[in-house]
Design a protein around this motif. Structure first.
Motif, mmCIF file in Angstrom:
data_model
loop_
_atom_site.group_PDB
_atom_site.id
_atom_site.type_symbol
_atom_site.label_atom_id
_atom_site.label_comp_id
_atom_site.label_asym_id
_atom_site.label_seq_id
_atom_site.Cartn_x
_atom_site.Cartn_y
_atom_site.Cartn_z
ATOM 1 N N PHE A 99 0.839 -1.197 0.000
ATOM 2 C CA PHE A 99 0.000 0.000 0.000
ATOM 3 C C PHE A 99 0.877 1.251 0.000
ATOM 4 C CE2 PHE A 99 -1.749 3.365 2.706
ATOM 5 C CZ PHE A 99 -2.887 3.699 1.998
ATOM 6 N N GLN A 100 1.935 1.233 0.806
ATOM 7 C CA GLN A 100 2.809 2.400 0.931
ATOM 8 C C GLN A 100 3.477 2.726 -0.404
ATOM 9 O OE1 GLN A 100 2.868 -0.276 2.922
ATOM 10 N NE2 GLN A 100 2.860 0.366 5.062
ATOM 11 N N TYR A 101 3.948 1.713 -1.111
ATOM 12 C CA TYR A 101 4.594 1.922 -2.407
ATOM 13 C C TYR A 101 3.604 2.526 -3.396
ATOM 14 C CZ TYR A 101 7.315 1.083 -6.632
ATOM 15 O OH TYR A 101 8.009 1.240 -7.793
ATOM 16 N N ILE A 110 7.900 8.838 -5.389
ATOM 17 C CA ILE A 110 8.893 7.956 -5.991
ATOM 18 C C ILE A 110 8.585 7.829 -7.476
ATOM 19 C CG2 ILE A 110 9.440 6.627 -3.906
ATOM 20 C CD1 ILE A 110 7.569 4.428 -4.933
ATOM 21 N N VAL A 111 9.583 7.501 -8.238
ATOM 22 C CA VAL A 111 9.426 7.306 -9.674
ATOM 23 C C VAL A 111 10.055 5.958 -10.004
ATOM 24 C CG1 VAL A 111 10.030 8.176 -11.966
ATOM 25 C CG2 VAL A 111 9.572 9.783 -10.109
#
Length: 130
Positions: A99-101, A110-111
């Motif tokens: 979930f965090q990602y 983040i990319v």
């Protein structure tokens, strides 16, 4: 059970200097005291388990890499190519499930990088060959 000889300090210093005090894999700067010496061909796999190499062969400088604790731990007994796959495929799949990602990706925190994984030591060797 096999006992492994400790790598002498003069060899450890040469390993640390091999990539100018950087981890051969991620490229982070390493203090000498924090460096771990990674065996490209694992002691366990190639010396203890499969008996392909002697302990002297496995401890040759050409088989030793300076490594940070995280890279050395995660590489474990993997070959370079298995380590690359473990990071770019297995680790990424596991991260992408969280979930965090997904939330961090959604908010642009983040990319994802879809380029092939090139280790620091490979980049350095490519520079030397140019």
């Amino acid at each position: 059970m096999s006992t492994h000889k400790q790598i002498p300090k003069k060899i450890r210093i040469k390993v640390w200097e091999k990539y100018n005090h950087h981890c051969a894999y991620c490229g982070c700067e390493l203090e000498y005291k924090d460096m771990q010496v990674d065996h490209i061909d694992s002691v366990y796999v190639h010396c203890d388990y499969k008996k392909k190499k002697t302990l002297d062969e496995i401890n040759e400088i050409s088989n030793l890499m300076p490594s940070c604790r995280q890279c050395n731990f995660y590489k474990s007994t993997c070959s370079i190519e298995d380590f690359r796959k473990r990071l770019s495929v297995v680790l990424m799949r596991n991260l992408q499930k969280t979930f965090q990602y997904k939330l961090a990706l959604k908010h642009g925190l983040i990319v994802e990088n879809t380029k092939p994984l090139v280790f620091y030591f490979e980049k350095q060797e490519n520079k030397r060959n140019e």
